[in-house]
Design an enzyme around this catalytic site. Structure first.
Site, PDB file in Angstrom:
ATOM      1  CE  LYS A   1      -1.228 -20.355   9.611  1.00  0.00           C
ATOM      2  NZ  LYS A   1      -0.252 -19.517  10.274  1.00  0.00           N
TER       3      LYS A   1
ATOM      4  CG  HIS B   1       1.941 -25.110  10.179  1.00  0.00           C
ATOM      5  ND1 HIS B   1       1.869 -24.732   8.859  1.00  0.00           N
ATOM      6  CD2 HIS B   1       2.144 -23.962  10.876  1.00  0.00           C
ATOM      7  CE1 HIS B   1       2.031 -23.407   8.776  1.00  0.00           C
ATOM      8  NE2 HIS B   1       2.190 -22.929   9.985  1.00  0.00           N
TER       9      HIS B   1
ATOM     10  CE  LYS C   1       8.795 -25.682   9.077  1.00  0.00           C
ATOM     11  NZ  LYS C   1       9.762 -24.822   9.715  1.00  0.00           N
TER      12      LYS C   1
ATOM     13  CG  HIS D   1       5.931 -22.177   6.660  1.00  0.00           C
ATOM     14  ND1 HIS D   1       4.941 -21.792   7.508  1.00  0.00           N
ATOM     15  CD2 HIS D   1       6.997 -22.457   7.449  1.00  0.00           C
ATOM     16  CE1 HIS D   1       5.380 -21.824   8.751  1.00  0.00           C
ATOM     17  NE2 HIS D   1       6.633 -22.230   8.753  1.00  0.00           N
TER      18      HIS D   1
ATOM     19  CD  GLU E   1       5.826 -21.391  17.222  1.00  0.00           C
ATOM     20  OE1 GLU E   1       6.488 -20.742  16.409  1.00  0.00           O
ATOM     21  OE2 GLU E   1       4.616 -21.192  17.437  1.00  0.00           O
TER      22      GLU E   1
ATOM     23  CG  ASP F   1      -0.826 -19.310  14.362  1.00  0.00           C
ATOM     24  OD1 ASP F   1      -0.810 -18.801  13.224  1.00  0.00           O
ATOM     25  OD2 ASP F   1       0.171 -19.357  15.100  1.00  0.00           O
TER      26      ASP F   1
ATOM     27  NE  ARG G   1      -2.425  -0.954   3.395  1.00  0.00           N
ATOM     28  CZ  ARG G   1      -3.034  -0.882   4.566  1.00  0.00           C
ATOM     29  NH1 ARG G   1      -4.323  -0.672   4.623  1.00  0.00           N
ATOM     30  NH2 ARG G   1      -2.363  -0.998   5.687  1.00  0.00           N
TER      31      ARG G   1
ATOM     32  CE  LYS H   1       2.605 -18.235  18.427  1.00  0.00           C
ATOM     33  NZ  LYS H   1       3.589 -18.682  17.439  1.00  0.00           N
TER      34      LYS H   1
HETATM   35  C1  BG6 Z   1       3.196 -19.789  11.364  1.00  0.00           C
HETATM   36  C2  BG6 Z   1       2.408 -19.334  12.546  1.00  0.00           C
HETATM   37  O1  BG6 Z   1       2.343 -20.324  10.386  1.00  0.00           O
HETATM   38  O2  BG6 Z   1       4.135 -20.783  11.752  1.00  0.00           O
HETATM   39  C3  BG6 Z   1       3.330 -18.804  13.638  1.00  0.00           C
HETATM   40  O3  BG6 Z   1       1.503 -18.310  12.167  1.00  0.00           O
HETATM   41  C4  BG6 Z   1       4.396 -19.824  13.969  1.00  0.00           C
HETATM   42  O4  BG6 Z   1       2.587 -18.459  14.797  1.00  0.00           O
HETATM   43  C5  BG6 Z   1       5.076 -20.335  12.702  1.00  0.00           C
HETATM   44  O5  BG6 Z   1       5.341 -19.208  14.831  1.00  0.00           O
HETATM   45  C6  BG6 Z   1       6.011 -21.483  13.018  1.00  0.00           C
HETATM   46  O6  BG6 Z   1       6.776 -21.787  11.889  1.00  0.00           O
HETATM   47  P1  BG6 Z   1       8.221 -22.445  12.011  1.00  0.00           P
HETATM   48  O7  BG6 Z   1       8.631 -22.677  10.601  1.00  0.00           O
HETATM   49  O8  BG6 Z   1       9.073 -21.446  12.748  1.00  0.00           O
HETATM   50  O9  BG6 Z   1       8.050 -23.706  12.793  1.00  0.00           O
END
Ligand code: BG6
Length: 484
Positions: A145, A237, A179, A175, A213, A232, A46, A335
């Site tokens: 996502k 994932h 990996k 993502h 995490e 999330d 933007r 987290k």
């Molecule tokens: C993201 C989440 O999709 O994946 C985040 O929105 C999370 O909250 C992240 O921290 C974790 O990804 P990775 O690759 O660090 O395990």
């Protein structure tokens, strides 16, 4: 063969993901000679930037997010020369027309569009492109996502995009699928004779999937609060990992065969009911504590107000099909946990009969697949303890394969490198198909509804712990333990 895209339009180019992941990935692809010679990146956000100003932004991001030994000014300059910037706001038709002017001579060739914007902008952005005549039968669209916040809203987003681009050209990004270690699950299961005959309810007691995490909100409160760990992390994932662990062998490694098998697993997940929610699910929220020696504040303090959002979730899931009948899948993610650790644990059943009498304290075999930060496969097996005792004593030892060591000479790629290359080359195998996303949401919706009905609120846990104590009870009730 699909024509590779020599044009990449990135919406959300000024955002965090673009800086951290997308530009460094494009840089790495370029440095490895994997981008077409006439590659053009049209970056869009933007804010207003001249091409030169934005190139400097990208260079700053490369400095920051590439390791020092990877950054080469010559490649950075080459990448910069491929980038131009066009400010576009969804709904501003004139700006889309201006963007179109940058595509001179390229519209009759394949173009990859990457939507790294807030999800509310996916449909308006795609519509803006369409109205400006910039979507052709050769356009591919990638979307980050989250796609929606429940099944109904994800259908709306998918309907809006499907109306403009055929499903075969929609690339939904998770993502984790980029990996290396997640792709390796397919290699492990289907490239070896060893595991597959035992990969079912007759030999497996249970499966654990942990994605831990140490980070907290990381300044993402406007996105994260109200979303929480279930939406999330689990919706995408963790369910993708689960589906790869649990799927039937696909006939071949292609996008239809692989995704057909994954979606069958996702559709076999037993919906959560309010009655099950109390014993089969745990929600937690981190409070103040210490993570790896650092004192940290609690979620509500970081947010500046009390909240009902969970930052931790543990679930006991069932896959109601022939292969997995009676095998619980325990999932947990959160987290501010003690370590950053993603792994899968396959707990085998005990041997049917011990020939070793009372000395044969036989621990059942365990297979641990560590996805990150280390990459290893460990198989715990029983062996004879050396000695002359007449009665055999057994001890557990580890068959340990460090993938980090086995492939020490090879650079570990950013997950986005794989995904961007696949997008440019038009291979959707590692992207999520619409029916998968919707099956994922259908199960997640059942959990959210069950939490509402049974009034399940997040229980506090001190930062630096593996969630609330009820998460331990969730698995120990069944006579198993988390692998911490
Ligand atoms: C993201 C989440 O999709 O994946 C985040 O929105 C999370 O909250 C992240 O921290 C974790 O990804 P990775 O690759 O660090 O395990």
């Amino acid at each position: 063969m699909t024509e590779p895209s020599a044009t990449f339009i990135l919406f959300g180019a000024t955002g965090d993901l673009a800086h951290r992941m997308i530009f460094p990935s494009l840089y790495n692809l370029l440095a490895d000679g994997l981008l077409p010679r006439d590659f053009l990146i049209i970056a869009s956000g933007r804010s207003a930037f001249s091409d030169e100003e934005f190139r400097a932004e990208v260079d700053g991001a490369l400095h920051k997010f590439l390791s020092a030994d990877r950054y080469d000014p010559a490649f950075a300059q080459q990448l910069g020369a491929m980038i131009c910037y066009e400010a576009v706001e969804a709904g501003n038709a004139e700006q889309f027309v201006n963007l179109g002017k940058r595509l001179d001579g390229r519209l009759d060739r394949s173009i990859s569009v990457y939507l790294s914007t807030p999800p509310s902008l996916f449909a308006p952005t795609a519509q803006g492109l369409a109205d400006a005549g910039l979507i052709t039968p050769l356009t591919r669209i990638a979307m980050e996502k989250p796609i929606g916040k429940d099944l109904a809203s994800s259908k709306q987003v998918n309907d809006a995009i499907d109306a403009l681009v055929d499903e075969s050209r929609i690339f939904r990004v998770d993502h984790y699928l980029g990996k290396e270690t997640v792709q390796n699950l397919l290699a492990l299961r289907f490239g070896n004779m060893l595991f597959e005959p035992l990969w079912n309810a007759s030999a497996i007691d249970h499966v654990q999937i942990t994605v831990g995490e140490t980070v907290g909100l990381e300044g993402r409160s406007s996105y994260y609060d109200g979303v929480g760990a279930l939406r999330d992390m689990v919706q995408n994932h963790m369910l993708q990992i689960l589906s790869i662990i649990a799927m039937e062998p696909p006939a071949r490694m292609d996008s239809t065969a692989v995704r057909d098998e994954k979606v069958k697993v996702l559709r076999s997940l037993r919906p959560m009911t309010a009655e099950m929610a109390k014993t089969n699910s745990v929600r937690g929220q981190y409070g103040p504590g210490a993570v790896q020696g650092q004192i940290v504040t609690g979620y509500a303090d970081e947010l500046g107000k009390p909240s009902d959002t969970e930052t931790f979730v543990a679930l006991k899931a069932h896959i109601d099909n022939w292969r997995w009948q009676g095998v619980p899948f325990y999932l947990r993610t959160g987290k501010r946990l003690p370590t950053r650790q993603s792994e899968i644990l396959i707990q085998f059943k005990p041997v049917r009969h011990s020939i070793f009498g009372r000395n044969g304290d036989l621990d059942p075999n365990t297979l641990i697949i560590r996805l990150q930060p280390e990459e290893y496969i460990r198989l715990l097996i029983m062996t004879k303890r050396p000695g002359l005792e007449r009665e055999v004593h057994l001890d557990e030892v580890t068959l340990d394969v460090s993938l980090t060591a086995a492939f020490a000479g090879q650079r570990r790629r950013i997950a986005y490198e794989r995904l961007i290359l696949d997008l440019l080359e038009g291979d959707p195998t590692l992207f999520v198909r619409r029916d998968e996303v919707e099956a994922q949401w259908a199960w997640i919706d059942s959990i959210i509804d069950s939490w509402k009905e049974a009034n399940v609120k997040p229980a506090p846990y001190p930062s630096g712990n593996w969630g609330p104590s009820s998460a331990i009870a969730l698995i120990e009730r069944d006579g198993a333990s988390w692998n911490d």
